[in-house]
Design a protein around this motif. Structure first.
Motif, short mmCIF file in Angstrom:
data_model
loop_
_atom_site.label_atom_id
_atom_site.label_comp_id
_atom_site.label_asym_id
_atom_site.label_seq_id
_atom_site.Cartn_x
_atom_site.Cartn_y
_atom_site.Cartn_z
N VAL A 1 -29.55 -27.87 13.90
CA VAL A 1 -30.47 -28.55 12.98
C VAL A 1 -31.89 -28.50 13.53
N THR B 1 -40.88 -30.57 6.42
CA THR B 1 -39.84 -31.14 7.27
C THR B 1 -38.67 -31.66 6.43
N THR C 1 -31.15 -27.20 5.67
CA THR C 1 -30.27 -26.99 6.82
C THR C 1 -29.01 -27.83 6.72
N SER D 1 -33.23 -24.87 13.29
CA SER D 1 -33.56 -24.50 11.92
C SER D 1 -34.83 -25.20 11.44
N TRP D 2 -34.99 -26.46 11.79
CA TRP D 2 -36.20 -27.20 11.40
C TRP D 2 -37.44 -26.54 11.99
N ASN E 1 -38.07 -23.17 10.28
CA ASN E 1 -38.62 -23.38 8.94
C ASN E 1 -40.09 -23.73 9.00
N LEU E 2 -40.43 -24.68 9.86
CA LEU E 2 -41.81 -25.15 9.95
C LEU E 2 -42.75 -24.04 10.42
N ALA F 1 -36.82 -28.63 5.11
CA ALA F 1 -36.04 -27.95 6.15
C ALA F 1 -34.76 -28.72 6.48
N LEU F 2 -34.88 -30.03 6.61
CA LEU F 2 -33.70 -30.84 6.96
C LEU F 2 -32.67 -30.84 5.83
#
Length: 314
Positions: free
Chosen positions: A54, A141, A148, A57-58, A61-62, A144-145
Motif C-alpha cells: 500500500v 492521496t 490500491t 503504491s501510494w 501514484n503520487l 491512490a489509497l
C-alpha cells in the motif's frame, strides 16, 4: 509461470511500485491486474507485505501523477495536446477529462483512476487549470489509497481462486504464455477497430484555415462556433475572433437555442482536440437538426494560430 509467481512474492513491493509508477506515467503496464495477483500471493505467503505494498503504491501514484501535474501547470494546453496525441485514445481523452474535471473538480483525480484513457490526463489537466499543490496531494492521496485498496483487496478476497488459476497456468507452461499474448493482441485489435470505426463516422469533409479566411472575407460571412467545454477554454483561453462559444454537449443535448438557422450560411466548428473529433460530432449534431452546411475546421484552433491569424481571449 511458477518462477514468475515466486519472483512476484520475493520482490512484491518493488513490483508494485514499478508497475504502478509506469502506469501513472502512461506506459502500457497492466498495474491493476498485477496488484490483484500481488495481493493474493501476499495474503497466502506473507500477509504483512500488504502494508508495504500500500505504501509503495501510494508513493508511486503520487510521484507519477506529480510529473504530469507540474508539466500541465508549466506548459498548459501545449502539453495537453502532446499527451493526447500519444494517448491510446487521443480522440476522446481531452473531451472526457474536461467533462470529468468540470463536473467533479478535485474529485476527478479520484474518479479518473477508474476511467480508462483519462487516468493519465486528469493530473496535467488539473495542473493546467491551476489546482493548488496541497489540493492535488490531498485528492491524489485519496485516489491512490482507494485504487490500491480495491485491487489489493480483490486479491486478498479471491486469493484461493487466483492461486488456482496461477497453478493451472503453471502446469500449462508455454501454452499459458501464448494464450496471454493472444488475449493482449485481441484487445489491441478491438481497440484499433473501434477507433477506425469512430474515425469513419466522423470522417466528414473539413474546412481548411485558408478556406475559412476566404469565407470571412465574403458575404455573408460564415458562422464560427467554438465547441470546447469550460475546462478546455480555461486551459487555452484563446478564441478565433467572432466565434460563438457553444459547447459540444450543449449542441448535442439541445440545451441552447441556436442564434441562426443555418439555411444560407456556412457553419465552421472548431476545437482543440486531435482529429477535430469534438467539432465533427458537433457538425453531426447540427446535421441531425436539419443544419447541413456545418463542417469542422481542419487542425482546429492550433492550425489557426500556427497560420499566424489573430485570436481573442475568451
Amino acid at each position: 509461470m511458477e518462477q514468475l509467481s515466486l519472483l512476484l512474492v520475493e520482490h512484491a513491493v518493488a513490483v508494485v511500485f514499478v508497475a504502478t509508477f509506469c502506469a501513472r506515467v502512461g506506459l502500457p503496464v497492466p498495474a491493476s491486474p498485477l496488484l490483484v495477483v500481488a495481493g493474493a500471493l501476499a495474503a497466502i505467503a506473507q500477509p504483512l507485505l500488504l502494508v508495504a505494498m500500500v505504501a509503495a503504491s501510494w508513493i508511486a501514484n503520487l510521484l507519477g501523477d506529480a510529473v504530469w501535474f507540474y508539466a500541465g501547470r508549466l506548459y498548459g494546453y501545449r502539453f495537453m495536446r502532446l499527451l493526447c496525441k500519444i494517448s491510446m485514445s487521443p480522440d476522446s481523452c481531452v473531451r472526457r477529462s474536461e467533462t470529468l474535471i468540470g463536473r467533479w473538480g478535485g474529485m476527478s483525480l479520484v474518479l479518473a483512476k477508474f476511467v480508462p484513457g483519462v487516468s493519465v490526463i486528469a493530473p496535467p489537466m488539473a495542473g493546467a487549470l491551476g489546482m493548488s499543490s496541497w489540493r492535488f496531494v490531498a485528492f491524489d492521496t485519496a485516489a491512490a489509497l482507494l485504487w490500491t485498496g480495491i485491487f489489493l483487496g480483490l486479491g486478498w478476497i479471491f486469493r484461493d481462486q487466483i492461486q488456482a488459476v496461477l497453478d493451472a497456468m503453471s502446469q500449462a507452461g508455454g501454452i499459458a504464455i501464448v494464450a496471454l499474448v493472444v488475449v493482449l493482441a485481441a484487445m489491441l485489435a478491438v481497440r484499433y477497430w473501434r477507433r477506425r470505426t469512430f474515425m469513419r463516422l466522423t470522417g466528414m469533409p473539413r474546412v481548411t484555415v485558408g478556406e475559412l479566411m476566404t469565407m470571412m472575407d465574403g458575404e455573408p460571412p460564415p458562422i464560427v462556433i467554438d465547441v470546447r467545454g469550460e475546462a478546455g477554454v480555461q486551459v487555452d483561453p484563446r478564441r478565433i475572433p467572432g466565434a460563438l462559444p457553444i459547447a459540444l454537449k450543449d449542441i448535442q443535448q439541445r440545451r441552447v437555442e441556436l442564434p441562426f438557422d443555418g439555411a444560407d450560411r456556412e457553419i465552421v466548428l472548431y476545437c482543440s482536440c486531435p482529429n477535430e473529433v469534438s467539432a465533427a460530432l458537433g457538425a453531426q449534431a447540427l446535421a441531425s437538426r436539419g443544419i447541413k452546411r456545418a463542417r469542422p475546421l481542419a487542425g482546429g484552433l492550433e492550425a489557426w494560430v500556427e497560420a499566424g491569424h489573430p485570436t481573442h481571449t475568451a
